[in-house]
Design an enzyme around this catalytic site. Sequence first.
Site, PDB file in Angstrom:
ATOM      1  CD  GLU A   1       1.256   8.996  -6.916  1.00 46.92           C
ATOM      2  OE1 GLU A   1       1.260   9.184  -5.693  1.00 46.92           O
ATOM      3  OE2 GLU A   1       1.775   7.998  -7.451  1.00 46.92           O
TER       4      GLU A   1
HETATM    5  C1  HEC Z   1      -2.877   8.786  -7.802  1.00 46.81           C
HETATM    6  C2  HEC Z   1      -2.804   7.519  -7.095  1.00 46.81           C
HETATM    7  C3  HEC Z   1      -2.162   7.482  -5.728  1.00 46.81           C
HETATM    8  C4  HEC Z   1      -2.466   8.261  -4.628  1.00 46.81           C
HETATM    9  C5  HEC Z   1      -3.493   9.375  -4.527  1.00 46.81           C
HETATM   10  C6  HEC Z   1      -1.623   7.777  -3.561  1.00 46.81           C
HETATM   11  N1  HEC Z   1      -0.841   6.739  -3.991  1.00 46.81           N
HETATM   12 FE1  HEC Z   1       0.423   5.619  -2.861  1.00 46.81          FE
HETATM   13  N2  HEC Z   1       1.096   4.685  -4.513  1.00 46.81           N
HETATM   14  C7  HEC Z   1       0.612   4.897  -5.787  1.00 46.81           C
HETATM   15  C8  HEC Z   1       1.488   4.251  -6.752  1.00 46.81           C
HETATM   16  C9  HEC Z   1       1.301   4.246  -8.256  1.00 46.81           C
HETATM   17  C10 HEC Z   1       2.532   3.646  -6.012  1.00 46.81           C
HETATM   18  C11 HEC Z   1       3.778   2.959  -6.582  1.00 46.81           C
HETATM   19  C12 HEC Z   1       4.626   4.115  -7.129  1.00 46.81           C
HETATM   20  C13 HEC Z   1       6.044   3.807  -7.413  1.00 46.81           C
HETATM   21  O1  HEC Z   1       6.536   2.745  -7.052  1.00 46.81           O
HETATM   22  O2  HEC Z   1       6.726   4.660  -8.014  1.00 46.81           O
HETATM   23  C14 HEC Z   1       2.243   3.931  -4.602  1.00 46.81           C
HETATM   24  C15 HEC Z   1       3.014   3.475  -3.527  1.00 46.81           C
HETATM   25  C16 HEC Z   1       2.717   3.726  -2.198  1.00 46.81           C
HETATM   26  C17 HEC Z   1       3.418   3.146  -1.065  1.00 46.81           C
HETATM   27  C18 HEC Z   1       4.577   2.167  -1.108  1.00 46.81           C
HETATM   28  C19 HEC Z   1       4.169   0.788  -0.622  1.00 46.81           C
HETATM   29  C20 HEC Z   1       5.304  -0.194  -0.602  1.00 46.81           C
HETATM   30  O3  HEC Z   1       5.059  -1.371  -0.293  1.00 46.81           O
HETATM   31  O4  HEC Z   1       6.445   0.165  -0.914  1.00 46.81           O
HETATM   32  C21 HEC Z   1       2.842   3.673   0.060  1.00 46.81           C
HETATM   33  C22 HEC Z   1       3.217   3.383   1.504  1.00 46.81           C
HETATM   34  C23 HEC Z   1       1.800   4.582  -0.366  1.00 46.81           C
HETATM   35  N3  HEC Z   1       1.739   4.581  -1.742  1.00 46.81           N
HETATM   36  C24 HEC Z   1       1.024   5.355   0.488  1.00 46.81           C
HETATM   37  C25 HEC Z   1       0.218   6.408   0.056  1.00 46.81           C
HETATM   38  C26 HEC Z   1      -0.324   7.445   0.931  1.00 46.81           C
HETATM   39  C27 HEC Z   1      -0.108   7.516   2.435  1.00 46.81           C
HETATM   40  C28 HEC Z   1      -1.047   8.293   0.150  1.00 46.81           C
HETATM   41  C29 HEC Z   1      -1.757   9.572   0.559  1.00 46.81           C
HETATM   42  C30 HEC Z   1      -0.927  10.583   1.206  1.00 46.81           C
HETATM   43  C31 HEC Z   1      -0.958   7.780  -1.214  1.00 46.81           C
HETATM   44  N4  HEC Z   1      -0.165   6.660  -1.226  1.00 46.81           N
HETATM   45  C32 HEC Z   1      -1.609   8.344  -2.296  1.00 46.81           C
HETATM   46  C33 HEC Z   1      -0.513   5.604  -6.131  1.00 46.81           C
HETATM   47  C34 HEC Z   1      -1.129   6.530  -5.315  1.00 46.81           C
END
Ligand code: HEC
Length: 344
Positions: free
Chosen positions: A142
């Site tokens: 990521e």
């Molecule tokens: C490259 C793409 C990407 C970036 C950049 C990213 N995310 Fe995500 N995010 C995802 C993905 C894909 C998932 C699901 C991953 C998994 O379940 O393993 C996720 C899951 C989440 C969840 C879980 C939501 C739930 O309902 O359980 C949260 C909260 C979240 N991200 C917050 C953030 C935050 C805050 C940042 C920045 C610090 C961020 N993400 C940066 C792709 C991204």
Amino acid sequence: MNPRPALFLIILPVLILFSCTEDDVPPLVDVDMPYVLTHPAHFPKMPIPEDNELTVKRVALGKKLFFDKILSLDNSQSCASCHDIDHAFADPRKGSVGVNGHVGTRNAMPLINLGWEKSFFWDGRSATLEEQALLPIQDPTEMASNLEDVINKLLAHDEYPELFDKAYGEPPSEATLAKAIASFERILISGGSRYDRYVEGDTNALTASEKRGMSLVLDSHTAECNHCHVGFNFTDHTFHNTGLDRGTIDPGRLAVTGDLNDEAAFKVPTLRNIALTAPYMHDGRFETLEEVVDHYANGGQGHHNQTPLVRRFILTPTDKEDLVNFLKALTDEAFVENPAFREE
Ligand code: HEC
Ligand code: HEC
């Protein structure tokens, strides 16, 4: 003509104006002014950790960080790069793309009513928002950065040290970075759909078709949706194998608990704003809600760990239309249009 005197004439009154207001009017926002959460009456009170009370300054700092590419290795990506407000903070791409072009195998989840969630990610590997916030920054697929670099960049920045000091009385650190991002995430509340207006007593808020769809989702022991997608946020916070595949492609919750009953089981996601968050399921395999509904009605692929709650049922074309219409009535336009959630 020399422009300097003219410029001075413009700046001088501005300076006078500023010094007057500063002397006469107390600052509008106090350092520790609490951030007042608003949510519908049919939502429970949101639990807030004692060591991270919500304040206006903390939320504002978290918002700035959420949209700031400084958190990624090469300053190319922010949280919002994968969590797009136009899609209720989900990613319209099947797999999100990381800083080095790596395409992930999971679909980025929407960020809705997170303050009431009990675990985070499709496999629930984070227990709190504070814990979750630092993981995407360090995930090599990521944002691919490391916390030491990010904290150093924040310390050297011309605004952040002061903003952290005002919000937490401390310089940027892993703890304050996580707390600030979590604070912004807690305000992402969605409870303004037509379904909510119906719950609040406006019986005309849903069409006849949507009402029929609602009883299929909420009352039916045929479709069983409500067994898992239940309560004000349409989730019981558990993990299930819904039989998407015959074999295991992604171990899901098993990787976290080591319990074979969790094999290829994933978090029950909210259904709020579902019309905006395609594609669907942990791997984004379905493009449309009709495909999702067909998956359930067909009873799944028969994985050995598939929940007995997913089993074949008869859904007439009208039932299907009603059910999908109800899911679309869970869209909250005011949520996605809220300027408080958008980059300034
Ligand atoms: C490259 C793409 C990407 C970036 C950049 C990213 N995310 Fe995500 N995010 C995802 C993905 C894909 C998932 C699901 C991953 C998994 O379940 O393993 C996720 C899951 C989440 C969840 C879980 C939501 C739930 O309902 O359980 C949260 C909260 C979240 N991200 C917050 C953030 C935050 C805050 C940042 C920045 C610090 C961020 N993400 C940066 C792709 C991204
Ligand atoms: C046994 C619990 C269970 C039942 C019953 C159930 N779901 Fe789900 N639902 C889940 C889980 C778990 C997921 C995530 C599955 C995955 O990605 O592997 C999911 C995913 C979804 C999604 C995609 C959400 C997203 O963000 O991608 C929709 C839409 C959905 N379900 C609607 C329904 C409907 C409509 C019904 C009834 C016909 C239903 N579900 C019945 C547990 C359930």
